[in-house]
Design an enzyme around this catalytic site. Sequence first.
Site, PDB file in Angstrom:
ATOM      1  N   LYS A 206     -18.875 -22.910   4.151  1.00 15.72           N
ATOM      2  CA  LYS A 206     -19.523 -21.659   4.575  1.00 15.72           C
ATOM      3  C   LYS A 206     -18.754 -21.003   5.730  1.00 15.72           C
ATOM      4  O   LYS A 206     -18.500 -19.813   5.707  1.00 15.72           O
ATOM      5  CB  LYS A 206     -20.985 -21.919   5.005  1.00 15.72           C
TER       6      LYS A 206
ATOM      7  N   ARG B 244     -12.007 -32.790   9.131  1.00 19.04           N
ATOM      8  CA  ARG B 244     -12.209 -31.450   9.716  1.00 19.04           C
ATOM      9  C   ARG B 244     -11.829 -31.406  11.196  1.00 19.04           C
ATOM     10  O   ARG B 244     -12.166 -32.284  11.979  1.00 19.04           O
ATOM     11  CB  ARG B 244     -13.669 -31.025   9.560  1.00 19.04           C
TER      12      ARG B 244
ATOM     13  N   ARG C  82     -27.098 -35.548   7.545  1.00 22.16           N
ATOM     14  CA  ARG C  82     -27.132 -34.084   7.367  1.00 22.16           C
ATOM     15  C   ARG C  82     -27.307 -33.731   5.888  1.00 22.16           C
ATOM     16  O   ARG C  82     -28.002 -32.771   5.559  1.00 22.16           O
ATOM     17  CB  ARG C  82     -25.839 -33.461   7.919  1.00 22.16           C
TER      18      ARG C  82
ATOM     19  N   ARG D 150     -15.913 -32.338  15.574  1.00 21.73           N
ATOM     20  CA  ARG D 150     -17.328 -32.147  15.897  1.00 21.73           C
ATOM     21  C   ARG D 150     -18.033 -33.488  16.012  1.00 21.73           C
ATOM     22  O   ARG D 150     -17.782 -34.397  15.236  1.00 21.73           O
ATOM     23  CB  ARG D 150     -18.003 -31.299  14.802  1.00 21.73           C
TER      24      ARG D 150
ATOM     25  N   ARG E  55     -32.938 -22.136   7.005  1.00 21.10           N
ATOM     26  CA  ARG E  55     -32.597 -23.492   6.577  1.00 21.10           C
ATOM     27  C   ARG E  55     -33.844 -24.304   6.244  1.00 21.10           C
ATOM     28  O   ARG E  55     -33.745 -25.469   5.878  1.00 21.10           O
ATOM     29  CB  ARG E  55     -31.882 -24.168   7.726  1.00 21.10           C
TER      30      ARG E  55
END
Length: 214
Positions: A13, A123, A167, A156, A88
Amino acid sequence: MKIILFGGPGAGKGTQSKFISKRYRIPQISTGDMLRTQAKQGTQLGLQVKKTMDSGGLVSDETIVSMVKERLKEDDCTGGFLLDGFPRTIPQAINMVKAGIAVDAVLEIAVSDEQIIKRMGGRWVHLPSGRSYHIEFNPPKTDGVDDETGEPLSQRDDDMPETVKERLATYHSQTEPLVAFFSDMNLQYIKVDGVGTPEQIQERIFRELDKLSS
Ligand code: AP5
């Protein structure tokens, strides 16, 4: 153009938001980026939400809704916006409707859990802008630094394997039910296959969004 960008954690996203935002000249409203900025600045809100984010859970609906409502009052949102990471939960969507926040379409980037787990491990992010990279699939031009500013990249805290699993579970239990909610709202629902190179996915998205904007 008022769009909700939908999809699991790590579906791409943030990556695609940058392209969409530039092409259609609409701001990306990323609740995740807004919360991370607060956490980095050590504000009262930031300190409160950091623990929840690091555990893979969701920040309270009340906090999120008031944050988004405030952001949408800013001048750059008058011509449209891209909601990345909001709503969400069903209560967030209900509050969005109650607040008179109208959207034209929902754009889902569909990626399997297995693929997401592979992506999250590699990431690296530029925290101030939210730009994200992947050591293998989407590397920066120079190792360890942001393409546009040359500033250092970081990982992160919620990308640890156990947190990613949490998650994903949160996404399936609390966010996925929104698909039925959006369908009841009669919103245009666009689903794009999120597997491929970032450029291929960008093309798929532009093809769909060009139809909306013409
Ligand atoms: P948030 O920041 O919104 O996280 P998320 O939805 O879990 O999404 P991510 O930012 O992790 O992933 P992404 O889909 O943007 O993927 P990316 O482009 O980076 O939220 C974080 C936390 O904040 C939540 O857990 C919650 O606690 C809280 N929060 C936020 N909003 C909330 C709300 N509304 N209510 C309550 N709490 C809220 O891509 C991922 C990786 O894959 C990158 O490395 C990228 O380079 C790579 N990649 C991208 N595209 C491809 C591709 N095509 N092929 C291979 N790799 C790719």
